[in-house]
Every structure is written in C-alpha cells, then in structure tokens.
Scaffold this motif. Sequence first.
Motif, PDB file in Angstrom:
ATOM      1  N   ALA A 159       0.928  -1.052  -0.046  1.00 17.34           N
ATOM      2  CA  ALA A 159       0.246  -0.067   0.099  1.00 17.34           C
ATOM      3  C   ALA A 159       0.709   1.073   0.251  1.00 17.34           C
ATOM      4  O   ALA A 159       0.502   2.338  -0.870  1.00 17.34           O
ATOM      5  CB  ALA A 159      -1.258  -0.032   0.875  1.00 17.34           C
ATOM      6  N   ALA A 160       1.646   1.720   1.071  1.00 13.45           N
ATOM      7  CA  ALA A 160       2.554   2.164   0.954  1.00 13.45           C
ATOM      8  C   ALA A 160       3.501   2.643  -0.093  1.00 13.45           C
ATOM      9  O   ALA A 160       3.933   3.678  -1.030  1.00 13.45           O
ATOM     10  CB  ALA A 160       4.109   1.976   2.215  1.00 13.45           C
ATOM     11  N   ILE A 161       3.888   1.358  -1.529  1.00 14.98           N
ATOM     12  CA  ILE A 161       4.607   1.959  -2.278  1.00 14.98           C
ATOM     13  C   ILE A 161       3.206   2.218  -3.575  1.00 14.98           C
ATOM     14  O   ILE A 161       3.886   2.521  -4.453  1.00 14.98           O
ATOM     15  CB  ILE A 161       4.486   0.325  -3.228  1.00 14.98           C
ATOM     16  N   ALA A 162       2.079   1.648  -3.463  1.00 18.73           N
ATOM     17  CA  ALA A 162       1.292   2.416  -4.579  1.00 18.73           C
ATOM     18  C   ALA A 162       1.479   3.622  -3.990  1.00 18.73           C
ATOM     19  O   ALA A 162       0.913   5.194  -4.870  1.00 18.73           O
ATOM     20  CB  ALA A 162      -0.450   2.048  -3.999  1.00 18.73           C
ATOM     21  N   ARG A 163       0.882   3.951  -2.861  1.00 18.70           N
ATOM     22  CA  ARG A 163       0.542   5.741  -2.101  1.00 18.70           C
ATOM     23  C   ARG A 163       2.174   6.596  -2.462  1.00 18.70           C
ATOM     24  O   ARG A 163       1.502   7.693  -3.287  1.00 18.70           O
ATOM     25  CB  ARG A 163       0.036   5.889  -0.735  1.00 18.70           C
ATOM     26  N   ALA A 164       3.041   5.890  -2.817  1.00 17.29           N
ATOM     27  CA  ALA A 164       4.470   6.358  -3.210  1.00 17.29           C
ATOM     28  C   ALA A 164       4.168   6.160  -5.273  1.00 17.29           C
ATOM     29  O   ALA A 164       4.784   7.737  -5.226  1.00 17.29           O
ATOM     30  CB  ALA A 164       5.798   5.493  -2.514  1.00 17.29           C
TER      31      ALA A 164
END
Length: 169
Positions: A97-102
Amino acid sequence: MNAELDALKGALDRQREHVLGVLEGLSEEDLRRPVLPSGWSCLALLRHLTLDVERFWFPGVIAGEQDVAGQLAAGAEAHWYVPEGTTIDEVFADYRAAIARADAVLAAAAPEQEPAAWPVEIWPTWQLPDVRHILIHVLTEVACHSGHLDAVRELIDGTTWLGGNPYAG
C-alpha cells in the motif's frame, strides 16, 4: 512522468520486487527472528522500508502530506520493530500500500520539483533539492536494504535472490 523519472522508478521497482522476492517462502519464525547482531528481523526491515522510506519520502517529503510529514521525527527507531499482534500479512500489505501511495505521488511529480516538506529538525544542514535527488536517495536506500535481506536470507537457508548458490557452475 517523464523519461528520467520513468527510468529511476523502473530501477526502484526492481529493487522493491527484490525485497519481496528474497522474502518469499520464509516461514513466520524466520521472518520474525533477528539474524544479525544488530537485532532487526526481516519483517522489521520491511516495516522500516514501509514507514521510513516509502511513506516518509514520497507522500511526506515530496507531497508534504501532513499525516506523514512529521513521522520520522516522531521516533524512527520504533519503525524497526513490528508491533505485537501485527500479522505478517499486515506488514506485507502495508508495504504494498505504501508503494502504491508513493507511486501516485511520483506520477504527479517532475524531476526538478522541490520537496513540499523537509524535516529540518532532523537534518538542519542537509536537504535534497528536488524529486530527482530524492528518488536517487530512495533507490540507493532500498538497494542497500535489498542487499541486507540477501545476506540474511542466505544465512537463514542458503537461498539467494539469484536462486541457489550463485557460484555453482
């Protein structure tokens, strides 16, 4: 995005895949146990990459999102530990999820864009000037931690990212 950021993000994506790939197939016990004297576990390193790298640098520094802008100053050491009761699936899902947000932040960024926020309380005399430099910094950090995970995985069960012994003929 432009060609320069596409190339840098492509290299970052390969390192992100490396992180996930080298952890694939490890048992819960192996993911949670410290292997090196410094005491971090593979799962703790994944949490560090989630909070202190993907969330901090992209939504926090580049986009200046208030929910993450002060995160590192709030105690980064805590990010090297997985809270009790947190499942392996939650840690991996948080990383993805953090990768998608980044990636969403990067999709709207330009290489020369200045950071929207900078933690001067942490680094009063050092600052990365733009998205280009932030992305290079993040790529370097993720690649370094990929190498840490390679070494730990090899110590756990002899597996390398290349599969088996890279020196065997």
